[in-house]
Design an enzyme around this catalytic site. Structure first.
Site, PDB file in Angstrom:
ATOM      1  N   GLU A   1       7.846   2.205  -5.746  1.00 49.23           N
ATOM      2  CA  GLU A   1       7.789   1.868  -4.322  1.00 49.23           C
ATOM      3  C   GLU A   1       7.882   3.137  -3.488  1.00 49.23           C
ATOM      4  O   GLU A   1       8.364   4.168  -3.964  1.00 49.23           O
ATOM      5  CB  GLU A   1       8.978   0.952  -3.965  1.00 49.23           C
TER       6      GLU A   1
ATOM      7  N   LYS B   1       0.806  -1.204   0.000  1.00 52.92           N
ATOM      8  CA  LYS B   1       0.000   0.000   0.000  1.00 52.92           C
ATOM      9  C   LYS B   1       0.849   1.269   0.000  1.00 52.92           C
ATOM     10  O   LYS B   1       0.351   2.345  -0.289  1.00 52.92           O
ATOM     11  CB  LYS B   1      -0.904   0.010   1.262  1.00 52.92           C
TER      12      LYS B   1
ATOM     13  N   ASP C   1      15.018   0.843   1.752  1.00 51.47           N
ATOM     14  CA  ASP C   1      15.652   0.897   3.069  1.00 51.47           C
ATOM     15  C   ASP C   1      16.792  -0.140   3.074  1.00 51.47           C
ATOM     16  O   ASP C   1      17.886   0.152   2.615  1.00 51.47           O
ATOM     17  CB  ASP C   1      14.557   0.612   4.105  1.00 51.47           C
TER      18      ASP C   1
END
Ligand code: IMP
Ligand code: MG
Length: 180
Positions: A98, A43, A102
């Protein structure tokens, strides 16, 4: 009530929109003569994807993958695919969108999964890049903002599924981390 005022944003919604227009201009130029399929990762990429698509000056198609982090912290399978995309990407130019890169494990996994399906090209666009926490050697082809090793929320990014709806991006205050 769960508070959603974190004081000064790391990036205001105006700053986010300006950055998205820069990214959109670059992508529009790079794919000017190509048929592009933009694939959003739900999401987290919801708002970024939606604004990025509307900043493009080329006609594109869109699809989505709904993925979620796997609880097991498995490096080989860092995400579960809840819903796979609909389109067959064989021979197509694909741009994966995206929210953040990370450790890099998620993008690395999704890229390998899509590459196996034989796209003509496969690139990655992220809004945020936390280069200090990388566990695999991978970079996004298009990245909005570089950020320090802080946990951020808003504009699609969550902490335990909350704060995605903030219109700006903020560092999550330590005391909010305890909120159930
Ligand atoms: P990676 O696999 O470690 O690169 O992480 C990617 C996923 O972790 C992203 O899609 C986010 O869901 C989540 N994530 C990483 N850092 C943050 C953050 O600062 N805030 C919110 N979500 C994050
Ligand atoms: Mg996420």
């Amino acid at each position: 009530m769960v508070g959603i005022d974190f004081g000064k944003p790391l990036f205001t919604s105006e700053e986010i929109q300006r950055k998205i227009h820069e990214l959109g201009a670059r992508i529009s130029t790079d794919y000017a003569d190509k048929d592009l399929l933009v694939v959003g990762v739900l999401k987290g990429a919801l708002f970024f994807m939606s604004d990025l698509l509307r900043s493009l000056r080329i006609s594109v198609r869109m699809d989505f993958i709904h993925s979620t982090s796997s609880a097991s912290q498995d490096r080989e399978h860092p995400v579960h695919i809840i819903a796979d995309m609909k389109e067959d990407i064989k021979g197509k130019h694909v741009l994966l969108v995206e929210d953040i890169i990370d450790s890099g494990l998620t993008i690395d996994f999704l890229k390998r999964m899509l590459a196996d399906r034989g796209p003509a090209s496969l690139k990655v666009c992220v809004l945020l890049d936390k280069p200090g926490r990388r566990q695999v050697q991978i970079e996004a082809d298009y990245a909005g903002f570089r950020i320090p090793n802080k946990y951020v929320v808003g504009y699609g990014l969550d902490y335990k599924e909350r704060y995605r709806n903030l219109p700006y991006i903020a560092v999550l205050p330590l005391e909010e981390r305890q909120t159930p």
